[in-house]
Design an enzyme around this catalytic site. Sequence first.
Site, PDB file in Angstrom:
ATOM      1  N   LYS A  80       0.857  -1.190   0.000  1.00 11.84           N
ATOM      2  CA  LYS A  80       0.000   0.000   0.000  1.00 11.84           C
ATOM      3  C   LYS A  80       0.893   1.239   0.000  1.00 11.84           C
ATOM      4  O   LYS A  80       1.962   1.230   0.639  1.00 11.84           O
ATOM      5  CB  LYS A  80      -0.886  -0.032   1.255  1.00 11.84           C
ATOM      6  CG  LYS A  80      -1.933   1.065   1.350  1.00 11.84           C
ATOM      7  CD  LYS A  80      -2.842   0.834   2.560  1.00 11.84           C
ATOM      8  CE  LYS A  80      -3.917   1.880   2.702  1.00 11.84           C
ATOM      9  NZ  LYS A  80      -4.840   1.593   3.824  1.00 11.84           N
ATOM     10  N   SER A 155      -9.752   1.480   2.887  1.00 10.09           N
ATOM     11  CA  SER A 155      -8.854   2.265   2.067  1.00 10.09           C
ATOM     12  C   SER A 155      -7.787   1.439   1.347  1.00 10.09           C
ATOM     13  O   SER A 155      -7.190   1.937   0.393  1.00 10.09           O
ATOM     14  CB  SER A 155      -8.179   3.324   2.932  1.00 10.09           C
ATOM     15  OG  SER A 155      -7.383   2.721   3.925  1.00 10.09           O
ATOM     16  N   SER A 179      -9.895  -1.008   7.153  1.00 12.31           N
ATOM     17  CA  SER A 179      -9.349  -0.749   5.816  1.00 12.31           C
ATOM     18  C   SER A 179      -8.645  -1.909   5.132  1.00 12.31           C
ATOM     19  O   SER A 179      -8.315  -1.794   3.956  1.00 12.31           O
ATOM     20  CB  SER A 179      -8.392   0.430   5.870  1.00 12.31           C
ATOM     21  OG  SER A 179      -9.124   1.606   5.679  1.00 12.31           O
TER      22      SER A 179
HETATM   23  N1  GLN Z   1     -13.124   3.334   6.193  1.00 16.88           N
HETATM   24  C1  GLN Z   1     -12.611   3.750   7.452  1.00 16.88           C
HETATM   25  C2  GLN Z   1     -12.405   5.227   7.464  1.00 16.88           C
HETATM   26  O1  GLN Z   1     -12.546   5.841   6.434  1.00 16.88           O
HETATM   27  C3  GLN Z   1     -11.398   2.984   7.804  1.00 16.88           C
HETATM   28  C4  GLN Z   1     -10.141   3.636   7.423  1.00 16.88           C
HETATM   29  C5  GLN Z   1      -8.965   2.817   7.751  1.00 16.88           C
HETATM   30  O2  GLN Z   1      -9.069   1.740   8.360  1.00 16.88           O
HETATM   31  N2  GLN Z   1      -7.816   3.317   7.384  1.00 16.88           N
HETATM   32  O3  GLN Z   1     -12.100   5.792   8.483  1.00 16.88           O
END
Ligand code: GLN
Length: 479
Positions: A80, A155, A179
């Site tokens: 990532k 994400s 995420s």
């Molecule tokens: N979708 C969640 C958010 O937008 C999780 C983000 C993450 O785990 N980095 O906060």
Amino acid sequence: MNELVRRSLTEHRAALDRREYSSVELTHAYLNEIERREPIVGAFLTLNTEKAIQAAAQADARFAKGEGRGMLDGIPYALKDNFCTRGLRTTCASKMLADFMPPYDASVVTRLSDAGAILLGKVNMDEFAMGSTTETSALGVTRNPVNPDYVPGGSSGGSAAAVAALEVPFALGSDTGGSVRQPAAFCGVLGMKPTYGVISRYGMIALASSLDCVGLLTRTSDDCGAVLSCLVGRDEKDATSVMHPNSQFFKNERISERPLRVAVVRELLEDDEISPDIRCATVRAIEVLRERGAELGEVSLPSPEAALAAYCVISAAEAASNLARYDGIRYGRTTDGADDLFSLYAKSRSEGFGVEVKRRILFGTYMMTEDKRDLYYDRAREARGRIGERMHQILRQYDLILTPTTPTAAFKRGSALTPTQRRRADLCAVYASLAGLPALSVPFGRNTDGLPLAVQLVGAPYSEGLLLETAKCLEEVCQ
Ligand code: GLN
């Protein structure tokens, strides 16, 4: 397509050891698959082609001398784009860091390269890991390889898409509130968020430090165990890093003779938000485990609303503070035209950050202002404490908790969801994040549209081995 790319990491290991093919051939097979699939999938932001081939040749040279370095030696992977890689652009999918060349490697990158793994490139994500679709990326569009009309989740959408598209056998992501697990569920691969602290976060660009974890994406539970075995361990460079009591996760023994005790969370099965296909998959997973001798029980958790609200407040407050460093001077791109210092800060930040990032910085800063703090932040922390206590209490009576990973299967790209609607994708994932517990999303069948479904296993601290072992039962019925 070269059939090689279908094989799992574990199968590659055995084949490399038998000299059925070389690491250079393997690396080329994946690079070709990347070239073939990328026009549609769009997982990669930066490729590391030349260095990857070089590293593969070095791995082959080690094999020839009988000096292989174990499980991951000569195996390609994707990272990532929020892990720092020395001399390789690291963007967080943000204009703010579009040209950032880190002077050092994240600890996980060092570990993987010491183990001989081959980095093929950096993959797309929601900007600064804020989002659930990878659509907040400022640098590219990633589609779900199962059906390109759908989002890959986020994400870590690029990581999940790359693994699902057979562009790499494994990838790393980051999981703050789902995420890794949510995109894994959307793309039909395995996604693990380990116990908080067991993998070093040194060099992983921070979102919300009390929640951030390095996460793993693979196609099988054995592969996940192999990668986890390489990554766990204390790291002096990360103050929150802890030693894991186990060091090997690819041959997980059944922990004890007695039946596995599995808790099912009433709120996460009955909630109106849980779609019928997801509910159905969860019920089937319960049946599979029961047939294998597990004892099932129903438990109750503090409401999903409270968990989601606590997550939103805490993660935004910490993000606002972590992102203060991108002022265009110490970090991040600098604006061209500014008359004085303050307008330089303001212009650099307003040009560099996207809408979602700005929204969270504003929200997080507001939550922390002196007269609002006790109303929001302190209450969120209190709720977090209660959720953690309740989860630990359940895990003293049960070996693990089974829930859906997400309330629905993947959504269509461009569906005009409000930020609140998008965040609901994290409904089931945030509990384990708030409590710092290990959680694993396991693919479990498809719905009538052909989209992947998944369930989530959550365990006590350091129970990753048990989660992987249980995932194997579920995997067997899905093959
Ligand atoms: N979708 C969640 C958010 O937008 C999780 C983000 C993450 O785990 N980095 O906060």
